[in-house]
Structures are given as C-alpha cells and as structure tokens.
Motif scaffolding. Structure first.
Motif, PDB file in Angstrom:
ATOM      1  N   ALA A 152       0.822  -1.207   0.000  1.00 40.42           N
ATOM      2  CA  ALA A 152       0.000   0.000   0.000  1.00 40.42           C
ATOM      3  C   ALA A 152       0.861   1.263   0.000  1.00 40.42           C
ATOM      4  O   ALA A 152       0.596   2.217  -0.746  1.00 40.42           O
ATOM      5  CB  ALA A 152      -0.939  -0.012   1.205  1.00 40.42           C
ATOM      6  N   SER A 153       1.885   1.258   0.816  1.00 48.05           N
ATOM      7  CA  SER A 153       2.735   2.447   0.923  1.00 48.05           C
ATOM      8  C   SER A 153       3.948   2.393   0.001  1.00 48.05           C
ATOM      9  O   SER A 153       4.597   3.424  -0.242  1.00 48.05           O
ATOM     10  CB  SER A 153       3.231   2.612   2.369  1.00 48.05           C
ATOM     11  OG  SER A 153       4.087   1.524   2.731  1.00 48.05           O
ATOM     12  N   GLY A 154       4.244   1.194  -0.499  1.00 45.66           N
ATOM     13  CA  GLY A 154       5.431   1.040  -1.328  1.00 45.66           C
ATOM     14  C   GLY A 154       6.719   1.163  -0.531  1.00 45.66           C
ATOM     15  O   GLY A 154       7.768   1.489  -1.091  1.00 45.66           O
TER      16      GLY A 154
ATOM     17  N   VAL B 199       6.256  -8.982  -2.473  1.00 47.04           N
ATOM     18  CA  VAL B 199       4.872  -8.840  -2.924  1.00 47.04           C
ATOM     19  C   VAL B 199       4.069 -10.084  -2.545  1.00 47.04           C
ATOM     20  O   VAL B 199       4.522 -11.214  -2.728  1.00 47.04           O
ATOM     21  CB  VAL B 199       4.831  -8.613  -4.446  1.00 47.04           C
ATOM     22  CG1 VAL B 199       3.397  -8.604  -4.953  1.00 47.04           C
ATOM     23  CG2 VAL B 199       5.542  -7.311  -4.808  1.00 47.04           C
ATOM     24  N   GLY B 200       2.874  -9.853  -2.000  1.00 48.83           N
ATOM     25  CA  GLY B 200       2.023 -10.965  -1.602  1.00 48.83           C
ATOM     26  C   GLY B 200       2.503 -11.690  -0.370  1.00 48.83           C
ATOM     27  O   GLY B 200       1.985 -12.771  -0.050  1.00 48.83           O
ATOM     28  N   GLY B 201       3.482 -11.140   0.309  1.00 48.23           N
ATOM     29  CA  GLY B 201       4.000 -11.767   1.526  1.00 48.23           C
ATOM     30  C   GLY B 201       4.906 -12.946   1.275  1.00 48.23           C
ATOM     31  O   GLY B 201       5.247 -13.683   2.215  1.00 48.23           O
ATOM     32  N   ARG B 202       5.338 -13.120   0.028  1.00 45.55           N
ATOM     33  CA  ARG B 202       6.180 -14.282  -0.289  1.00 45.55           C
ATOM     34  C   ARG B 202       7.569 -14.114   0.326  1.00 45.55           C
ATOM     35  O   ARG B 202       8.205 -13.078   0.202  1.00 45.55           O
ATOM     36  CB  ARG B 202       6.307 -14.444  -1.802  1.00 45.55           C
ATOM     37  CG  ARG B 202       7.015 -15.744  -2.201  1.00 45.55           C
ATOM     38  CD  ARG B 202       7.162 -15.857  -3.690  1.00 45.55           C
ATOM     39  NE  ARG B 202       7.625 -17.175  -4.081  1.00 45.55           N
ATOM     40  CZ  ARG B 202       7.995 -17.523  -5.302  1.00 45.55           C
ATOM     41  NH1 ARG B 202       7.933 -16.619  -6.285  1.00 45.55           N
ATOM     42  NH2 ARG B 202       8.391 -18.748  -5.580  1.00 45.55           N
ATOM     43  N   ALA B 203       8.042 -15.175   0.970  1.00 48.21           N
ATOM     44  CA  ALA B 203       9.341 -15.139   1.629  1.00 48.21           C
ATOM     45  C   ALA B 203      10.449 -15.395   0.615  1.00 48.21           C
ATOM     46  O   ALA B 203      10.317 -16.264  -0.261  1.00 48.21           O
ATOM     47  CB  ALA B 203       9.402 -16.173   2.745  1.00 48.21           C
ATOM     48  N   LEU B 204      11.531 -14.658   0.748  1.00 45.41           N
ATOM     49  CA  LEU B 204      12.668 -14.859  -0.150  1.00 45.41           C
ATOM     50  C   LEU B 204      13.200 -16.278  -0.031  1.00 45.41           C
ATOM     51  O   LEU B 204      13.539 -16.918  -1.033  1.00 45.41           O
ATOM     52  CB  LEU B 204      13.783 -13.860   0.168  1.00 45.41           C
ATOM     53  CG  LEU B 204      15.020 -13.944  -0.731  1.00 45.41           C
ATOM     54  CD1 LEU B 204      14.675 -13.495  -2.151  1.00 45.41           C
ATOM     55  CD2 LEU B 204      16.164 -13.098  -0.171  1.00 45.41           C
TER      56      LEU B 204
ATOM     57  N   ARG C  31       5.911   4.719 -11.705  1.00 48.50           N
ATOM     58  CA  ARG C  31       5.963   6.124 -11.315  1.00 48.50           C
ATOM     59  C   ARG C  31       5.241   6.355  -9.986  1.00 48.50           C
ATOM     60  O   ARG C  31       4.403   5.567  -9.561  1.00 48.50           O
ATOM     61  CB  ARG C  31       5.309   6.993 -12.387  1.00 48.50           C
ATOM     62  CG  ARG C  31       6.090   7.031 -13.688  1.00 48.50           C
ATOM     63  CD  ARG C  31       5.498   8.053 -14.637  1.00 48.50           C
ATOM     64  NE  ARG C  31       6.279   8.117 -15.869  1.00 48.50           N
ATOM     65  CZ  ARG C  31       7.392   8.826 -16.004  1.00 48.50           C
ATOM     66  NH1 ARG C  31       7.838   9.555 -14.984  1.00 48.50           N
ATOM     67  NH2 ARG C  31       8.058   8.831 -17.140  1.00 48.50           N
ATOM     68  N   SER C  32       5.609   7.465  -9.388  1.00 47.09           N
ATOM     69  CA  SER C  32       4.928   7.876  -8.172  1.00 47.09           C
ATOM     70  C   SER C  32       3.476   8.195  -8.496  1.00 47.09           C
ATOM     71  O   SER C  32       3.158   8.727  -9.560  1.00 47.09           O
ATOM     72  CB  SER C  32       5.625   9.101  -7.576  1.00 47.09           C
ATOM     73  OG  SER C  32       4.852   9.634  -6.522  1.00 47.09           O
ATOM     74  N   GLN C  33       2.574   7.875  -7.573  1.00 44.56           N
ATOM     75  CA  GLN C  33       1.155   8.152  -7.761  1.00 44.56           C
ATOM     76  C   GLN C  33       0.789   9.571  -7.318  1.00 44.56           C
ATOM     77  O   GLN C  33      -0.355   9.985  -7.439  1.00 44.56           O
ATOM     78  CB  GLN C  33       0.316   7.142  -6.973  1.00 44.56           C
ATOM     79  CG  GLN C  33       0.545   5.698  -7.415  1.00 44.56           C
ATOM     80  CD  GLN C  33       0.271   5.483  -8.890  1.00 44.56           C
ATOM     81  OE1 GLN C  33      -0.797   5.856  -9.378  1.00 44.56           O
ATOM     82  NE2 GLN C  33       1.214   4.900  -9.613  1.00 44.56           N
ATOM     83  N   THR C  34       1.753  10.298  -6.778  1.00 45.23           N
ATOM     84  CA  THR C  34       1.471  11.649  -6.290  1.00 45.23           C
ATOM     85  C   THR C  34       2.061  12.691  -7.209  1.00 45.23           C
ATOM     86  O   THR C  34       2.881  12.400  -8.057  1.00 45.23           O
ATOM     87  CB  THR C  34       2.051  11.838  -4.879  1.00 45.23           C
ATOM     88  OG1 THR C  34       3.480  11.629  -4.930  1.00 45.23           O
ATOM     89  CG2 THR C  34       1.433  10.848  -3.914  1.00 45.23           C
TER      90      THR C  34
END
Length: 548
Positions: free
Chosen positions: A132-134, A407-412, A545-548
């Motif tokens: 959400a926050s990146g 992403v998606g909580g996947r563990a390295l 790109r930034s969303q802001t």
C-alpha cells in the motif's frame, strides 16, 4: 522521497542518530555497507545502517582467527572511490592481515564521518514490503523502521557454517568457529586441539595453532590446493610505483577476468613444451598468489591442461611433506580451481612437526563428538579445544536468515528454495526496491571483492538517482529477465571446470542446499552488461511512477 531531518551529531544506543523513516536502510557495515552509506549521503538521501556486530568491518570484524588475512594483495583489496584515501593509506604487507584491514575500515568510517548513521549491536530480523505504501518495514532487535529502499550489504561469506555432528553439544572443552572468533584471542599453549576443516581459514590458522598447541589434530575431509602466499613487508618502492599511476593500475585490473591485476598468459598449457610448462609453473609458484591460476589461458577450460597444474602442485606437496602417506592424503584429486584456490604460509611444512597429526576422514570418518574429544573410526582423540574451520553458507545464507517478504507476503527463502534467482545479482523479481550487493548471479567471490562492491554500489546509487529524476518510486526485475540471467550464469559456468566438483560455489558444503552455481564468471563482461542495462533505461526491470 523522505528527507533526513535527524541531527547527525546526536547519539543513541548503537551509535546512530534517531529516526524511524528513511530513504534507504542498509544491512551490514563492512566494505559494502560503508560505501553504500557514503553514496546515499552524496545523493542527499536519509540512510541508516544496521550492523549486528559491535563495530564496523563486516567479515573483518568477525574473522579474527590466528593467521586471518586477505588473499588479494592489499594495494588492490581497497577502495578506489577516493584518490585521497588510496594515496594516504599505507599498507604494511603484501597481503593485509585482519587487524590491518579492520583498522582501515575503521579509518574509512571516521574519515568520512559515517558513524552517526550506523547502528551497531543491532540485528535485522525481518524486512517486509508494504504494497500500500510502497515502503519496506524493517524489524530489528532494537526497533522497527521503514524505508523506500533496502540494500542488503550482508556479505557473501558471513553466515557461519557449523556442521551437525552427533554429540557436538556434549563436548566438555572449548569450541570455536573461525568466522566467530573471540575478540580477546585464544591461547592454545599446552592444549590438545582439533581443527575440523582444511579450506582457506583452516590453511591459515593451522600453522599458527600448531606452534602453540601441545598437539594438533587436523581432521581433513577434502584436501585443498594451495599456493605459497610469499607474504612480506610491502616494498615502499612498489607502493610508490603503483600509486603514481593508481587510476591506470585499477583500470587495467578491471579488464582481467577476476578484476585482479596479474600477469595473464595467452598461451595454452598443452601447446608449449613440457619444459616451458614446468618453468612457467615454477615462476608463478615462486611469485606466489592467486595469479597461479592464469599461468596458462586454458587451465579452467581444459581438464588435460588443468591436470598438468594439479600434478605440479602435488609434486610440490610430496617434496615438502616428509611422510609419504601423509603427503598422499594431502594431495587433492580434484580440478585445480573448482574449489577456491588457497594461499598459505608454511601450511604443508606444518605436517612435518612431531606435534601435528593428520586424520584423513575419508579413511577414518568422524563418528561423533564426545565429552572428551572426537571419535573417528573407533579411535578417540582426546581434546581440550575444537576449532570448526568449516566455512560459511556462502552467498545466500545471510539473506535467507532474515525473514524477507516481498509482494504478496512471499518469503525470499521460499522463492529461493530450489536455488537463488536474481537479475544481475542485484535484485530479484517480486521484491521491489530491494538490492543485494554482490548477490548470487554476480562475479562476487570469483572477483576482487572490493571493486565488485564499488561497482554494485555505484550502480545502485545511479539507479536510485535515475528513479528520483524521472519520478519513479518502484523498481524490480521482470521474471523473464531473471530467468534469462540465471541461464546465462549457468551457461558460462558450464563452459568451465568450475562445476566439475562439489564446492561452496555450488552450495555443496551445506546439507540440503540446492546445487546451483552461484557466481557469474567474467568481471569485465559483467560490468559491461550492467552498464548496458542502465543505459537502456534499466532494461529487464519494471519501473513504476509515483502516484502523487
């Protein structure tokens, strides 16, 4: 991006200034972490380095075993980003010892005022990407912080490997690992000592421990090829000559396969006469150092050529070790270079001492460790101390011990369950804004590490600057680029003899670890590829790109 509003002159436990939100979090304060912090500061980024140790230095903070020193010459194993630094620092020996390298890194931290942004005695336990926050949430043993970017400067050889031997915890004496040596040192005078392992660290510490111990038992599974280091005080004339044209010297080194300046032959071993071949090997042997591997151009490509080097080295062992049976046990039957070539000072001579016993684990395997020592093939070796010179979970171990989730909580560690997958050894798909310095898939351990580190740090810093200048907030490799890169790494490796034996390059020293050749072979070609990727707007990466 976040700007740094912390007071650099402030202090807190661990030495770092306060703050919980940063542009960059850097994990590790060795060669890679220190330079990454320096470059981040140059870009005006807020940064925090977390270091598990009580001081800077990385592997040179932890590896304090007797005889620990670098196997790359000191005038090359050093930073080149600052000409003032490389001109003013004076190395005392051809190959720098651990204490001298540590003093050098402490000097760098002080000279560039890096300490206020380094938090010591703090272990990173988790790094979790918030979609959400990146931003990355980094959880440590002390606190939790967030950052846009995370740079793993955890080192290739930092996760100590202690083998699971039955009864290990029952031993009543003292145990040590070369990679986690007590800072106050160890005095083995009058002791019966067992050293398990005869790789680089074992070969360095065994001669010195033998001088102290009442008796030393060396437990060897696989013998190693080793070339004399010929270490000596650094000749001031040599230092002046190199420093007079240091830039050109560094540039020439960067064009060699391993990024190390050495006289490289363009002749094939099987083309020259046996007399010339023998004479050439002897010249490189007398010079000492890792340059022996480039005595002929085909040593890492032709088994026939490689065997001539191997037999030369076996003859040297047999001419040095007086007991023929011990000499035979010390002679490797592997390809020269498929396991890391070692440098030594009087290693083989040590086995002529009356207080040194070689235990060949191929003939007498270890059954268990007991309260009193080690039992091998029915014989009990009574010991006061045991030294594990058993190396590291190389290249991936330090990364996988941290709970890194993308992403998606996947563990390295789950993504890499069948072997590490990266693009350029710098990043991995599904883990945005996460960079790995000298990660798997880069030249790393098959190169001069310091120039490799600087090249990676510069690439990362330039990438972050590009993203800032173009309004980008997120970067990660594509799966396709990552898969193609993995194929390229292995295609090149399979053209050589590196994959011909079990080694830590393949992860073979760790039970259950997937057998994947991890380093990229060929420093100049690799650097050119990284340069081309950046020049083509970071080809193979997805940027958002930034969303802001």
């Amino acid at each position: 991006m976040v700007t740094n509003t912390s007071d650099r002159d402030g202090s807190r436990p661990g030495g770092a200034t306060p703050g919980t939100e940063f542009d960059v979090i850097i994990v590790g304060a060795g060669f890679a972490g220190l330079y990454m912090l320096h470059r981040a500061r140059e870009l005006g980024l807020s940064a925090r380095v977390f270091e598990a140790g009580g001081g800077v230095g990385g592997t040179w903070y932890w590896n304090r075993y007797p005889g620990a020193r670098c196997d790359v010459e000191s005038l090359q194993y050093s930073y080149q980003f600052s000409d003032e630094l490389q001109q003013e620092w004076h190395w005392t020996e051809r190959y720098a010892s651990q204490p001298e390298i540590l003093r050098y890194l402490e000097h760098v931290a002080d000279r560039f005022a890096l300490r206020p942004d380094i938090q010591l005695d703090t272990r990173v336990e988790a790094a979790i990407f918030d979609e959400a926050s990146g931003r990355w949430r980094v959880e440590t043993s002390a606190d939790t912080v967030t950052a846009r970017f995370v740079v793993m400067a955890t080192g290739c050889l930092s996760s100590a490997n202690i083998p699971e031997i039955e009864g290990r915890d029952e031993f009543a004496g003292a145990t040590y690992h070369t990679g986690r040596w007590p800072h106050e040192g160890v005095d083995f005078t009058g002791q019966r000592v067992g050293v398990i392992g005869t790789g680089s660290s074992g070969i360095q510490c065994i001669p010195i421990i033998a001088e102290q111990a009442e008796h030393l038992y060396v437990f060897q599974r696989t013998p190693s090829f080793s070339v004399p280091a010929r270490n000596a005080p650094l000749d001031p004339a040599v230092e002046r000559e190199i420093k007079a044209t240091y830039h050109e010297f560094r540039e020439a080194a960067a064009q060699t396969p391993f990024g190390i300046a050495a006289p490289i032959s363009d002749k094939a071993a099987m083309v020259v006469s046996p007399e010339e071949r023998e004479r050439t090997y002897e010249e490189y042997w007398q010079t000492g150092g890792l340059g022996f591997m480039v005595a002929f151009a085909d040593l890492l490509f032709s088994r026939e050529a490689n065997e001539t080097a191997a037999e030369f080295m076996r003859r040297k062992i047999r001419a040095t070790v007086t007991d023929p049976a011990v000499a035979d046990a010390l002679c490797p039957d592997t390809v020269v270079g498929c396991k890391r070539l070692c440098l030594d000072t009087a290693y083989f001579e040590t086995f002529n001492r009356a207080n040194v016993t070689l235990v060949d684990l191929n003939q007498a395997p270890i059954e268990r460790i007991t309260a009193d020592g080690i039992r091998a093939d029915g014989e009990e070796y009574r010991l006061d101390s045991v030294v594990f010179a058993t190396g590291f979970d190389a290249m991936t171990g330090a990364l996988e011990r941290i709970d890194i989730r993308g992403v998606g909580g996947r563990a390295l560690r789950d993504k890499w369950a069948e072997g590490p997958r990266t693009y350029l050894g710098l990043a991995t798909a599904g883990f945005p804004n996460l960079f790995t310095i000298t990660g798997p898939g880069s030249p790393s351990v098959l190169s001069n590490m310091v120039p490799s580190i600087e090249q990676h740090v510069n690439w990362i810093a330039d990438c972050v600057a590009y993203m800032r200048d173009h309004g980008m907030e997120r970067i990660e490799p594509t799966v396709e680029a990552e898969e193609a890169w993995g194929q390229r790494v292995n295609q090149i490796a399979n053209m050589t003899l590196y994959t011909s034996c079990n080694s830590w390059y393949l992860g073979a020293n760790i039970p259950g670890k997937p057998r994947v050749f991890m380093p990229y072979i060929g420093f100049p070609e690799y650097v050119a590829t990284c340069r081309d990727v950046a020049a083509n707007d970071y080809q193979g990466f997805t940027l958002a790109r930034s969303q802001t």
